[in-house]
Design a protein around this motif. Structure first.
Motif, PDB file in Angstrom:
ATOM      1  N   PHE A  44       0.851  -1.190   0.000  1.00 53.19           N
ATOM      2  CA  PHE A  44       0.000   0.000   0.000  1.00 53.19           C
ATOM      3  C   PHE A  44       0.885   1.238   0.000  1.00 53.19           C
ATOM      4  O   PHE A  44       2.065   1.190   0.349  1.00 53.19           O
ATOM      5  CB  PHE A  44      -0.968   0.002   1.191  1.00 53.19           C
ATOM      6  CG  PHE A  44      -0.303   0.077   2.541  1.00 53.19           C
ATOM      7  CD1 PHE A  44      -0.066   1.298   3.158  1.00 53.19           C
ATOM      8  CD2 PHE A  44       0.076  -1.073   3.217  1.00 53.19           C
ATOM      9  CE1 PHE A  44       0.543   1.374   4.410  1.00 53.19           C
ATOM     10  CE2 PHE A  44       0.691  -1.020   4.459  1.00 53.19           C
ATOM     11  CZ  PHE A  44       0.928   0.208   5.059  1.00 53.19           C
ATOM     12  N   THR A  45       0.287   2.354  -0.416  1.00 57.58           N
ATOM     13  CA  THR A  45       1.012   3.620  -0.428  1.00 57.58           C
ATOM     14  C   THR A  45       0.019   4.745  -0.187  1.00 57.58           C
ATOM     15  O   THR A  45      -1.191   4.579  -0.356  1.00 57.58           O
ATOM     16  CB  THR A  45       1.763   3.816  -1.757  1.00 57.58           C
ATOM     17  OG1 THR A  45       2.659   4.916  -1.650  1.00 57.58           O
ATOM     18  CG2 THR A  45       0.801   4.062  -2.915  1.00 57.58           C
ATOM     19  N   PHE A  46       0.537   5.894   0.217  1.00 61.53           N
ATOM     20  CA  PHE A  46      -0.293   7.051   0.526  1.00 61.53           C
ATOM     21  C   PHE A  46      -0.258   8.058  -0.615  1.00 61.53           C
ATOM     22  O   PHE A  46       0.818   8.400  -1.114  1.00 61.53           O
ATOM     23  CB  PHE A  46       0.197   7.733   1.805  1.00 61.53           C
ATOM     24  CG  PHE A  46      -0.059   6.948   3.057  1.00 61.53           C
ATOM     25  CD1 PHE A  46      -1.206   7.159   3.803  1.00 61.53           C
ATOM     26  CD2 PHE A  46       0.858   6.003   3.490  1.00 61.53           C
ATOM     27  CE1 PHE A  46      -1.442   6.441   4.955  1.00 61.53           C
ATOM     28  CE2 PHE A  46       0.634   5.271   4.652  1.00 61.53           C
ATOM     29  CZ  PHE A  46      -0.529   5.487   5.378  1.00 61.53           C
ATOM     30  N   MET A  52      -5.279   6.284   0.556  1.00 59.36           N
ATOM     31  CA  MET A  52      -4.371   5.167   0.349  1.00 59.36           C
ATOM     32  C   MET A  52      -4.747   4.369  -0.889  1.00 59.36           C
ATOM     33  O   MET A  52      -5.928   4.215  -1.203  1.00 59.36           O
ATOM     34  CB  MET A  52      -4.394   4.234   1.573  1.00 59.36           C
ATOM     35  CG  MET A  52      -4.025   4.896   2.884  1.00 59.36           C
ATOM     36  SD  MET A  52      -4.368   3.831   4.305  1.00 59.36           S
ATOM     37  CE  MET A  52      -3.123   2.577   4.083  1.00 59.36           C
ATOM     38  N   GLY A 346       3.795   6.505   7.207  1.00 59.90           N
ATOM     39  CA  GLY A 346       2.901   7.417   6.527  1.00 59.90           C
ATOM     40  C   GLY A 346       3.429   8.839   6.514  1.00 59.90           C
ATOM     41  O   GLY A 346       4.391   9.182   7.228  1.00 59.90           O
ATOM     42  N   TYR A 352       2.386   2.340   9.594  1.00 61.67           N
ATOM     43  CA  TYR A 352       1.187   1.604   9.214  1.00 61.67           C
ATOM     44  C   TYR A 352       1.594   0.209   8.766  1.00 61.67           C
ATOM     45  O   TYR A 352       2.601   0.037   8.068  1.00 61.67           O
ATOM     46  CB  TYR A 352       0.437   2.331   8.111  1.00 61.67           C
ATOM     47  CG  TYR A 352      -0.149   3.647   8.579  1.00 61.67           C
ATOM     48  CD1 TYR A 352      -1.487   3.735   8.954  1.00 61.67           C
ATOM     49  CD2 TYR A 352       0.642   4.782   8.666  1.00 61.67           C
ATOM     50  CE1 TYR A 352      -2.021   4.932   9.410  1.00 61.67           C
ATOM     51  CE2 TYR A 352       0.118   5.990   9.119  1.00 61.67           C
ATOM     52  CZ  TYR A 352      -1.206   6.057   9.490  1.00 61.67           C
ATOM     53  OH  TYR A 352      -1.735   7.235   9.956  1.00 61.67           O
TER      54      TYR A 352
END
Length: 366
Positions: A44-46, A52, A346, A352
């Motif tokens: 996952f990435t922001f 997200m 994050g 996270y």
């Protein structure tokens, strides 16, 4: 040749410790569940607005914003088999200017049945992605279900690094630079080959290879101070490793290893060899590492600077205290919460963690 441990010593240690992990439990932590009801959040990435993008291994790209999950369409066909599926996802360092998103996935494109790891980039356009461009596709395809890798990291100079595991072909792929798999690769952000890659002038070599002799690296991150690329990789029974990646270096798999076969037999007699890199750290027993991030924030006090690595096997977040590039202490965070698949810091400075069959949690230090 001087060996760090005799092979007999490794077997004895494994007999004594393989049944359980010896790292102490740190109780000075808890978590907040941020994204619920995920199966295998592989990466996952922001986004800049704090929302997200989440890759579910089964092939679903999710946009999580304001508590709501939306499926993003437009992905290429994902080959889901064993450990392969939709894997890591990151943003270009200049995402605000160019909008590029990079992701890795198992793909069946090309000759032969089965699949292999591919790296692509695309742009988010509402609830779909477009401008899809496949930057790299490993060959040959294989119907084996193991060791696809695959993590993605941009370094300080804007090069894209990614990992591909040796696809279960231990005795052929990792030591051969004319073949894909069992490697760390480096590309320019558009998929072209940097002209100073270590093997660009080697006949028949895969020009994107940056280092070789790897088994299945499922953790990679940029050190916040030194800007070096750090990875970890799965060993067999014992012998998971942390490495600092250097251009053109051979990390030894399967010629040297601190592990043994899953059935207890040995596949190598040695743990060191001239011309092959020693790991910064290794685990016996294996913790089955996945995901990797440094704490580089004031949110965690004395934990700042520590390295976090997920344990699939023992279901915790491993916090490694470092001194002079040595792991001097390990502690269990989020102990027993679930199989830790990915770890990210994050934009708010909090850590996270993607937990299989749970979701994404925020790490809280008491």
């Amino acid at each position: 040749m001087k060996l760090r441990l005799s092979f007999l010593s490794i077997i004895l240690i494994c007999i004594l410790t393989c049944a359980q992990d010896k790292n102490p439990i740190n109780t000075d932590n808890s978590y907040e569940l941020i994204v619920s009801d995920l199966n295998i959040p592989w990466g996952f990435t922001f986004l800049p607005d704090g929302s997200m993008l989440i890759n579910e291994k089964a092939g679903e790209l999710i946009h999580f914003k304001n508590g709501k999950k939306t499926t993003i369409s437009g992905l290429p066909e994902v080959y889901v088999n064993g450990q392969g599926g939709l894997m890591d996802i990151i943003l270009h360092p200049n995402y605000k200017e160019n909008g590029w998103i990079y992701f890795s996935y198992a793909s069946s494109e090309g000759e032969n049945q089965g699949g292999n790891t591919a790296i692509a980039r695309a742009k988010l356009n509402g609830n779909r992605i477009d401008n899809l461009n496949v930057l790299y596709k490993a060959i040959p395809n294989s119907r084996r279900g193991q060791h696809f890798g695959s993590r993605l990291v941009f370094d300080k100079d804007g090069y894209l690094f990614f990992t591909i595991g040796e696809r279960g072909n231990r005795d052929v792929n990792p030591q051969d630079i004319t073949r894909d798999c069992g490697k760390v690769y480096r590309l320019n952000d558009d998929g072209s080959i940097p002209n100073d890659n270590p093997f660009v002038n080697e006949p028949n070599a895969k020009k994107a290879i940056y280092s070789y002799g790897h088994r299945n690296p499922q953790g990679m991150t940029l050190h916040p101070q030194t800007k070096e690329i750090w990875t970890h990789e799965h060993g067999p029974k014992g012998g998971d490793e942390i490495n600092i990646i250097k251009a053109g270096k051979n990390y030894g798999w399967p010629v040297i290893s601190y592990g043994i076969n899953y059935n207890g037999s040995k596949f190598t007699e040695i743990t060191e060899k001239e011309g092959m890199e020693q790991p910064l750290h290794y685990w016996i027993p294996s913790i089955a590492p996945s995901g990797m991030a440094f704490i580089n924030s004031d949110k965690y006090g004395s934990w700042n600077g520590n390295l976090l690595i997920g344990s699939l096997k023992f279901r915790y977040l491993d916090m490694c205290s470092l001194k002079n590039n040595k792991v001097i202490k390990e502690e269990r965070l989020l102990d027993g919460l679930g199989r830790v698949r990915c770890v990210e810091q994050g934009p708010d400075g909090y850590i996270y963690v993607g937990i299989e069959n749970l979701g994404i949690v925020k790490l809280i230090k008491h």
